[in-house]
Design a protein around this motif. Sequence first.
Motif, short mmCIF file in Angstrom:
data_model
loop_
_atom_site.label_atom_id
_atom_site.label_comp_id
_atom_site.label_asym_id
_atom_site.label_seq_id
_atom_site.Cartn_x
_atom_site.Cartn_y
_atom_site.Cartn_z
N LEU A 735 20.95 -16.15 2.82
CA LEU A 735 20.64 -17.44 3.41
C LEU A 735 19.19 -17.85 3.19
O LEU A 735 18.75 -18.86 3.76
N PHE A 736 18.45 -17.09 2.41
CA PHE A 736 17.07 -17.45 2.12
C PHE A 736 17.07 -18.51 1.01
O PHE A 736 16.85 -18.22 -0.16
N GLN A 737 17.32 -19.72 1.41
CA GLN A 737 17.40 -20.83 0.48
C GLN A 737 16.71 -22.02 1.11
O GLN A 737 16.75 -22.22 2.33
N LEU A 738 16.06 -22.84 0.31
CA LEU A 738 15.22 -23.90 0.82
C LEU A 738 16.01 -24.92 1.63
O LEU A 738 15.54 -25.39 2.68
N SER A 739 17.22 -25.26 1.20
CA SER A 739 18.01 -26.23 1.95
C SER A 739 18.43 -25.67 3.30
O SER A 739 18.52 -26.41 4.29
N VAL A 740 18.67 -24.37 3.37
CA VAL A 740 19.03 -23.75 4.65
C VAL A 740 17.86 -23.83 5.62
O VAL A 740 18.01 -24.20 6.80
N PHE A 741 16.68 -23.48 5.13
CA PHE A 741 15.50 -23.55 6.00
C PHE A 741 15.18 -24.98 6.41
O PHE A 741 14.67 -25.23 7.50
N HIS A 742 15.47 -25.94 5.54
CA HIS A 742 15.24 -27.34 5.88
C HIS A 742 16.13 -27.76 7.05
O HIS A 742 15.68 -28.46 7.98
N ILE A 743 17.40 -27.31 7.04
CA ILE A 743 18.31 -27.65 8.14
C ILE A 743 17.83 -27.00 9.44
O ILE A 743 17.79 -27.65 10.50
N PHE A 744 17.46 -25.72 9.38
CA PHE A 744 17.04 -25.05 10.60
C PHE A 744 15.69 -25.59 11.10
O PHE A 744 15.43 -25.61 12.32
N ASN A 745 14.85 -26.04 10.19
CA ASN A 745 13.61 -26.68 10.62
C ASN A 745 13.89 -27.97 11.38
O ASN A 745 13.24 -28.29 12.38
N LYS A 746 14.89 -28.70 10.92
CA LYS A 746 15.29 -29.92 11.62
C LYS A 746 15.86 -29.61 13.00
O LYS A 746 15.61 -30.33 13.97
N ILE A 747 16.61 -28.53 13.08
CA ILE A 747 17.18 -28.14 14.39
C ILE A 747 16.08 -27.70 15.34
O ILE A 747 16.07 -28.07 16.53
N LEU A 748 15.13 -26.90 14.83
CA LEU A 748 14.06 -26.40 15.70
C LEU A 748 13.16 -27.53 16.20
O LEU A 748 12.63 -27.46 17.32
N ASN A 749 13.00 -28.57 15.40
CA ASN A 749 12.16 -29.70 15.81
C ASN A 749 12.92 -30.79 16.54
O ASN A 749 12.34 -31.81 16.88
N TYR A 765 15.71 -16.11 13.81
CA TYR A 765 15.96 -14.78 13.25
C TYR A 765 15.80 -14.80 11.73
O TYR A 765 15.17 -13.91 11.13
N LEU A 766 16.35 -15.83 11.06
CA LEU A 766 16.25 -15.90 9.60
C LEU A 766 14.81 -16.09 9.15
O LEU A 766 14.37 -15.48 8.17
N VAL A 767 14.06 -16.95 9.85
CA VAL A 767 12.66 -17.17 9.48
C VAL A 767 11.85 -15.89 9.65
O VAL A 767 11.02 -15.52 8.80
N LYS A 768 12.12 -15.17 10.72
CA LYS A 768 11.41 -13.92 10.96
C LYS A 768 11.71 -12.90 9.88
O LYS A 768 10.80 -12.21 9.38
N ARG A 769 12.94 -12.78 9.48
CA ARG A 769 13.32 -11.82 8.44
C ARG A 769 12.71 -12.21 7.09
O ARG A 769 12.29 -11.35 6.32
N PHE A 770 12.64 -13.52 6.82
CA PHE A 770 12.08 -13.94 5.54
C PHE A 770 10.58 -13.66 5.49
O PHE A 770 10.06 -13.24 4.44
N VAL A 771 9.88 -13.88 6.58
CA VAL A 771 8.43 -13.64 6.59
C VAL A 771 8.15 -12.16 6.36
O VAL A 771 7.24 -11.80 5.60
N SER A 772 8.93 -11.29 6.96
CA SER A 772 8.71 -9.85 6.76
C SER A 772 9.03 -9.44 5.32
O SER A 772 8.37 -8.56 4.75
N LEU A 773 10.05 -10.10 4.70
CA LEU A 773 10.39 -9.77 3.32
C LEU A 773 9.32 -10.32 2.37
O LEU A 773 8.98 -9.67 1.37
#
Length: 1245
Positions: A735-749, A765-773
């Motif tokens: 799920l580390f894909q730009l469109s996925v993060f764009h959707i979750f960024n919209k949800i978080l905001n 959870y996905l953002v946290k895992r991506f930052v660690s990777l």
Amino acid sequence: MMNCELLATCSALGYLEGDTYHKEADCLESVKDLIRYLRHEDDARDVRQQLGESQIVQNDLLPIIIQHRQDKALFDACIRLMVNLTQPAMLCFGKVPDDPVFRHHFLQVTSHLQAYKEAFASESVFCILSETLYNLLQLDWEQRQEEDNLLIERILLLVRNVLHVPADPSEEKKVDDDASVHDRVLWAIHMSGFDDLIKFLASAQSEQQWSMHVLEIISLMFRDQTPEALVSAGHARSAEEKKKDSNELEALRQKEHAEKHSRTLQRGTRHSRFGGSFVVQGLKAIGDKDVIYHRNLQNFKDYTHDIGKAVRRVPKRHRKAQESGEKRRSALNVRLFLREFCVDFLENCYNRLMYLVKESLIREQTQQHDETYYLWALSFFMAFNRGSCFRADLVSETMSIRAFHFIERNITNYYEMLLTDRKEATSWSRRMHLALKAYQELLLTVNEMDRSEDESIRQSSSVIKSNIFYLMEYREIFLTLLRKYDETKQPESYLKDLVESTHLFLRMLDRFCKGRKNLMVQRKRVKRRKSQGKKKEAAPETSPEALEETWKIVEEELKGAGFKLSESLTQSLVPFDATSETPLEDQRTEAMVRVQDALLVRMGPEALGLLRAAREVWPEGDVFGSADVEPEEELELLKQILHAKLPRSSQTAVVEEEEEEEDGPEMEEEELESVQVSETEFKFLDFIKRFATPGIVRPYLLLLKSYSKNTPHTNHCIARMLHRLAVDLKMDALLFQLSVFHIFNKILNDPAAAAYQELVTLGKYLVKRFVSLAAQNNKAYVELLFWKNVGAVREMTEGYTKEEEKRPAWTEEEEEELRRLYEEHRDSEVPDIVETLLPLLSNSNRTRRQVVTQLVHMRLVDNAKELKKPKKGTRIVLWTEEQELELQMLFEEYRDSDDVLGNIMKKLTAKRSRARVVDKLLSMGLVSERRELYKKRSRSAHGKSTGNIMTEEEFLAELTQGTQDDPVDRDDEFESEESEEEDLEEQESERSLNGGRRSQGMHSTGERRPDVENMVYALQQEGMSGPLLWLQNCLNKTADDRENDGLSQPVPLAPFTESNEEAMENKSFQRLLRKLGMRAPANEQESFWRIPAKISVSELRSAAAALSPKEDKPKNDDEQDGTRSPAEEPRGEEEDDATREQRAQALRALLLARKRKRFTDEDAAPESDATPVDDTDDVNESSQDNTSTKRNRSRVLEDDEENEEDSTTAAAMDTNGDDDSDKEDISAPVKRRRVVLIDEEEEED
């Protein structure tokens, strides 16, 4: 402007004065004239439009049926006319027209239908229809006339058409709980009692023929309803519903409050009436400078570079599929009445009606796409039953594995049509959505059965689940549907139902697996293999020493067992296959080979069992031993079989397949699919892994984009699937894909993010895992741009380094050697230089790929394509004149051999593929179809396998094989003669000397065929002298062409006149063509009869001479043939053919002597029903006379044509060989003699 004839006809109906309608004297005739006008209207439906503009239904037809219903003829005619006028516009035009003019006509017709529907929203109209239908249904089945059944059907069709009329959105701008036109029609149906008649028709056993009409009407009645709305009608809202509504209101309030608070923070304390210019740092303009913003800051959050640009037009094929019309809530009284209707229908009608409809669909007794009504009824009423008070017995008819199979098959069919029929893709998508809803409702009902308090219902649910989880088709249907989802053809509502159904199925499967330790499921593997290229298996050693050693082991094993076999072994051994197309005689040889194979692999009991089983199937001749054979004799017989050299068809097949393989890909390769079904242990996590692909994740993210419009349950289904992939499978990198993060960024905001707590948690959870990777992998940010499969995910998380295969290095000496060899052979004309270099290299371990790679690396060649391995059979493309002449000569030389194509391929100078040779033979006209080049199989294997000496039995069997297969009890004489002729054509080139004489006798017509003269005379009497003269000219012309050119090609008989065409369709003329040896069209690609290439010039001339006009009627066959004695037959044939072998003469003389002796014994016995004949008449004639006398005594009535066919068939038998006239036991129809004997016994009684 209305047509004057239509205007006059409408005026002749009558007139409405107040509430009273006065009909004219010609009212009935006028109605019939209107029906006639509608029958002949044009494509624009002008008559229908003019009648709609005159409001004939509102002003004339409805008042007539209300006030003059006692006039039955007028009432029936008015109902018939209204059925025609109210039929849907889609049926009138076929589809929604694309042309603007016809689309205008389509909309006009639709508007008239909507006006008709409003006129039918009257209780008085449906009262008349209900009373009429009630009176007709009161009649018993014996008392009903055909007119009564027609009137019942027309009333049902009229109601269906009225309910089918779509709503007018521009006119019905009403809110929920307000009565629309459709609601008023439903209320009129209810008040008139018509709904009770519908329920009666659905439940009555004697009215099952109206089942499809009833189901259509019911589906249209509930068109705007949902099961949930009807279940809750008239009930106070539950606490759960109240809580749900309050949560929705709270989410909206929070969102509004958050937006208001955000605007307050952005707005300064001073007013913003003054404009300004601002520099936006970090946002580049077209050049290298920052963007300068000239508007108020309050609107900056909506700023993009696309402001002021023209909106880009999206092509129609890339647009998203449109949703169907929205549902609206009907008036409360209508919903209450429909709710009661559902309850009564489920209790009394549902199971029976659904059974009848399903049977009609399976038997294909319905119209196209009628299964959609079945699918709708299944999903609607099962959902209503589940929501009101669940009772499994009310829906037991559709709660079975058969229902799952029916829906799964329809889903597959709809998807295939969705891809092929692109013009109707929207319709197929809706049907597919309907089938998916039905499948979802079946799963929901099974899930509801799990929660039942009744143990038997829970057990039934467990049985259904075990079946749908076991079979792969039901288990993987959602995987397939998600993978094949196309947003341009399937709407978002379909995706929503698909995601929710998948969530339910996975939840049920997870619970089912947790309750069991080991779950076995079915697994299917489709193996595709080419019909050519089989490898020959290593045959066991057959040297004399090895055979002796094998026999000692088998003999000891059989003697130790006392020649006794187990019962299981005896039952499992079957020596022949009754369903195989292989002849029984060939299967006998194959059984002998199987016995030998079992002995070679030292399986003595199996060999003995096969021997005994084959003895029971083929007891004649004692080939497998006599019935009372002793064990020692069986042992000796097995020993002989082991040491015998038996013909093996498999070896020949392997050789043929190897020859086919040499031709390469030029030959048409037939792929054989074999489905292997096995069982395997099911693991839930392994099944979930199949969802971890970008093709399945993308549909979930498309639905997640509209998270604010989705229901909480839909968002939960999406989050649960993403959680299974990211957490359960530990594949969060998928799920580390730009469109996925764009959707979750919209949800978080989102200001109302509190309402989507599950999605917010997953996004964090996905953002946290991506930052660690990303801290470990500096390429992770680049990976955001791409979708990743399982392999890419593993590389992204575990590292990109992988051990490369160590390639053997080339030393300087080897490189110099390769360069020298290449320079030496580069100018040579060898087809493949790499194959030339490989054996010359000092290192023999080098592969072709290594050599090609090194040549490219050393820049001796530009790329590897220059050294591509040439394909066999493709180097020679064009045919020269010499090669064509050589091919023609080879074909003429081997055309009568068993393997024409194989012999040509061996002798051909310029080697080509078999496919090229076949195509050239077809293009040159030497053969008319490919099957003429097939390798022929010999029908009589005994004479060939035993050597050159032919036994008496073999000669007798060969002599009579052409007549024993003659059909006895013929239903269609024409078809039997056709198949007989085709068999003769196939066997002609492979028969022995006597068989060749018989086939020539079939084709050689002319003066020696008196039956042909009879047929010619009969056709002349029918007035076909012209077609006979045309046929004679065709034969003479073909004979001249073949004599001049020296070539023999099939010549079509193409009739160019009407009389000749009629003659070619005449059965008697076609029988004459067959007698002359002409060939009928072989398949649907051929239209004309043909003169075969096998007929010689002399045969063509003799056949043409036999077609000469006859003034007098020829003598009968019996008179012409009866003058010759059986002893004279061989002498006549001997004079015609001087090359007869002495062996054949001796065997034929022996046959005649035995026949005479047998006939003498038979004549000595008294026969009460025999007809005396002259001594000079042959045996065949007496047989025919006896048969005809018996046929008269048994009162068998046959027309002249059949008698003529019998006579011609008998005459054909006379010319088949020298001694056919002596074969009474062959020519007499056995089956008819059996019938005659039965009739004679009845007469004696």
